[in-house]
Design a protein around this motif. Structure first.
Motif, PDB file in Angstrom:
ATOM      1  N   SER A 123       0.814  -1.208   0.000  1.00 43.02           N
ATOM      2  CA  SER A 123       0.000   0.000   0.000  1.00 43.02           C
ATOM      3  C   SER A 123       0.854   1.267   0.000  1.00 43.02           C
ATOM      4  O   SER A 123       1.728   1.432   0.860  1.00 43.02           O
ATOM      5  CB  SER A 123      -0.914  -0.006   1.227  1.00 43.02           C
ATOM      6  N   PRO A 124       0.609   2.193  -0.928  1.00 43.61           N
ATOM      7  CA  PRO A 124       1.348   3.459  -0.974  1.00 43.61           C
ATOM      8  C   PRO A 124       0.498   4.602  -0.445  1.00 43.61           C
ATOM      9  O   PRO A 124      -0.693   4.450  -0.163  1.00 43.61           O
ATOM     10  CB  PRO A 124       1.569   3.639  -2.473  1.00 43.61           C
ATOM     11  N   SER A 125       1.087   5.763  -0.320  1.00 50.13           N
ATOM     12  CA  SER A 125       0.264   6.962  -0.179  1.00 50.13           C
ATOM     13  C   SER A 125      -0.422   7.211  -1.522  1.00 50.13           C
ATOM     14  O   SER A 125       0.021   6.713  -2.563  1.00 50.13           O
ATOM     15  CB  SER A 125       1.124   8.167   0.216  1.00 50.13           C
ATOM     16  N   GLY A 129       2.073  10.363  -3.284  1.00 43.46           N
ATOM     17  CA  GLY A 129       2.227  11.789  -3.081  1.00 43.46           C
ATOM     18  C   GLY A 129       2.296  12.279  -1.657  1.00 43.46           C
ATOM     19  O   GLY A 129       1.958  13.434  -1.419  1.00 43.46           O
ATOM     20  N   ASP A 130       2.720  11.422  -0.700  1.00 43.31           N
ATOM     21  CA  ASP A 130       2.753  11.908   0.681  1.00 43.31           C
ATOM     22  C   ASP A 130       3.805  11.140   1.475  1.00 43.31           C
ATOM     23  O   ASP A 130       4.283  10.081   1.057  1.00 43.31           O
ATOM     24  CB  ASP A 130       1.376  11.752   1.330  1.00 43.31           C
ATOM     25  N   ILE A 134      -1.310   6.983   3.590  1.00 49.30           N
ATOM     26  CA  ILE A 134      -2.734   7.313   3.617  1.00 49.30           C
ATOM     27  C   ILE A 134      -3.239   7.395   2.186  1.00 49.30           C
ATOM     28  O   ILE A 134      -2.656   8.093   1.350  1.00 49.30           O
ATOM     29  CB  ILE A 134      -2.977   8.666   4.318  1.00 49.30           C
ATOM     30  N   ASN A 135      -4.328   6.662   1.894  1.00 47.51           N
ATOM     31  CA  ASN A 135      -4.942   6.768   0.581  1.00 47.51           C
ATOM     32  C   ASN A 135      -6.444   6.513   0.680  1.00 47.51           C
ATOM     33  O   ASN A 135      -6.955   6.201   1.757  1.00 47.51           O
ATOM     34  CB  ASN A 135      -4.264   5.829  -0.429  1.00 47.51           C
ATOM     35  N   GLY A 153       6.428   7.375   3.829  1.00 51.00           N
ATOM     36  CA  GLY A 153       5.769   7.340   2.538  1.00 51.00           C
ATOM     37  C   GLY A 153       6.667   7.911   1.442  1.00 51.00           C
ATOM     38  O   GLY A 153       7.688   8.521   1.746  1.00 51.00           O
ATOM     39  N   SER A 154       6.353   7.656   0.201  1.00 56.38           N
ATOM     40  CA  SER A 154       5.115   7.016  -0.195  1.00 56.38           C
ATOM     41  C   SER A 154       5.203   5.498  -0.258  1.00 56.38           C
ATOM     42  O   SER A 154       4.179   4.824  -0.462  1.00 56.38           O
ATOM     43  CB  SER A 154       4.686   7.548  -1.576  1.00 56.38           C
TER      44      SER A 154
END
Length: 489
Positions: A123-125, A129-130, A134-135, A153-154
């Motif tokens: 799992s990425p941002s 972009g962060d 968190i997405n 992140g990311s």
């Protein structure tokens, strides 16, 4: 605990080929680890349902004398920003929640060709972009050392997965520290190669609806691992020219070795304009003492380099690269405005004036121009040449990864407290890493110490196009300084 899940990928490859363990046993061990711990970490967002079947095929091939490559039968994970044929790829972005690519990203294809088994996606941002995991699609990613802290992140899920034994190696990307900051936060090894060393083809930074590539500078593909040896193995497999991306030059990997006794090592515990947390300074000073005790010459040095100007140019070039890729739906625009508001209005006053992220980005978003883009690229060229000249006298530069250690979960853009002072979010995370995205120099991160809650890492910066020399030096230094430690979960 099954020791297999904390065995480095290069050792697993040897063990599988020598018949000490089967690919099925290794893959099942990782699937069991994911089953036990992923619900706490939220690191792996999509499992590959064919992983075990591919492992069986790997074992059968080996029994017939076939060798698929350097990673034959070794399970790995892929950041969910890389396209994977037949396996969901979302970049943590709602419009891509059901996207299933028909072909692999180039780097993924090269790892598969070397015999790697894709366990799943990490799992990425959102849209990479962060600085937190968190997405819109998956639960936030937690740090294995302390679930109340971010893993960074990311490349959030990748760092958490490798740290917690859910994967031995994660293919990741770094446009503004996305490999190095999570490595620092989770106590891992990370490699950001030279700009354009590895093809970025098939990475979702541009959305899949775009017919042209927008991100053309500073964006790199590398990896996260629990050993320098795995970083070296990975870069050998994924580097090189790509017919789908003709701006990747066919520069061969270097093979130069240097003895520690003859190295010229520069060391910085902080740049005055970007004061780091005292725990980071203490860890950096500990590194210098360990090297001195080992009779390795290390010299204090601050490059004659305008880091504040580099910060501004990074965000100018980055904004031009991203300007046509940002979602324009109302929800996304509100989130972007909320982030810029927090970044502009929180933090120490003097540091906020240096940060300037909204002041740099907003005018470009509102009125981009080809002239402005070329002006930003020219400034970047000058800063690359300046950094090249400064680093010429040294084999490597040792410096912090960030102003902050891993921090508790918070809203994107919310200020971070460092030794009692609030610091703007982007600067606390990015001040020490984005200069080397801007200049394109390769960087290895290694773990060097701990706070009471989380690990601390260090950047080792090398000369452009000298990844193998850099990794060799990093390995020698790592044997003196420390090594990977299992999280206390």
């Amino acid at each position: 605990m099954n020791k297999l899940v904390f065995t480095p990928a290069y050792q697993l490859a040897r063990m599988i080929k020598e018949g000490q363990v089967s690919a099925v046993e290794v893959t099942q061990a990782y699937l069991n680890q994911i089953s036990q711990y992923n619900s706490q970490l939220n690191a792996v967002c999509t499992l590959n349902p064919e992983a075990l079947e591919t492992a069986k095929q790997a074992d059968a091939a080996l029994a017939k004398g076939e060798n698929w490559g350097a990673l034959h039968g070794v399970p790995i994970t892929i950041k969910d920003t890389f396209e994977t044929a037949g396996l969901r790829t979302t970049a943590g972005y709602e419009p891509l929640k059901d996207y299933i690519p028909t072909e692999d990203a180039t780097a993924v294809a090269r790892l598969r060709a070397a015999g790697a088994i894709i366990l799943g996606k990490t799992s990425p941002s959102q849209l990479a972009g962060d600085y937190q995991g968190i997405n819109d699609l998956f639960p936030r990613v937690n740090n294995p050392w302390n679930l109340e802290y971010t893993s960074g992140g990311s490349s959030s899920g990748g760092a958490a997965a490798v740290c917690a034994g859910l994967s031995p190696l994660d293919l990741a990307s770094d446009n503004g520290g996305s490999i190095r900051q999570p490595a620092h936060f989770c106590g891992l090894y990370g490699l950001k190669p030279t700009d354009r060393r590895v093809p970025t083809t098939g990475h979702i930074g541009d959305t899949t609806t775009m017919d042209f590539r927008c991100i053309r500078q500073m964006f790199t593909v590398g990896c996260l691992a629990r050993s320098i040896e795995d970083l070296s193995l990975c870069i050998k497999l994924i580097a090189g020219a790509d017919a789908r991306q003709p701006d990747i030059p066919p520069v061969p990997l270097d093979i130069e070795e240097k003895s520690l006794e003859n190295l010229r090592i520069a060391w910085i515990d902080q740049i005055p304009v970007y004061p780091v947390a005292e725990e980071i300074k203490f860890a950096m000073q500990g590194v210098r003492k360990k090297l001195a005790d080992a009779l390795i010459n290390v010299e204090s040095w601050v490059p004659k380099y305008d880091f504040a100007h580099a910060w501004e140019v990074f965000y100018a070039v980055g904004t031009y690269n991203l300007i046509y890729t940002q979602p324009t739906d109302l929800k996304s625009v509100r989130e972007q405005m909320a982030f810029l508001w927090r970044e502009a209005t929180q933090g120490d006053k003097s540091l906020r004036k240096i940060s300037k992220v909204p002041n740099i980005s907003l005018p470009i978003f509102l009125q981009p121009s080809l002239k402005g883009y070329f002006a930003a690229l020219t400034k970047r060229d000058n800063l690359i040449a300046q950094m090249d000249r400064e680093l010429e006298q040294w084999d490597v530069l040792l410096c912090p990864v960030a102003m902050t250690t891993a921090f508790t979960h918070r809203a994107k853009g919310a200020a971070i407290e460092i030794d009692g002072k609030k610091v703007p979010y982007q600067m606390a995370n990015g001040a020490y890493i984005v200069p080397f995205n801007l200049t394109g120099h390769p960087v290895v991160v290694i773990p060097i110490g701990f706070t009471k809650d989380v690990p601390i890492g260090m950047q080792i910066v090398g000369k452009r196009w000298k990844e193998m020399e850099l990794l060799s030096i990093a390995g020698k230094l790592d044997r003196i300084i420390g090594g990977f430690r299992l999280p206390d979960y």
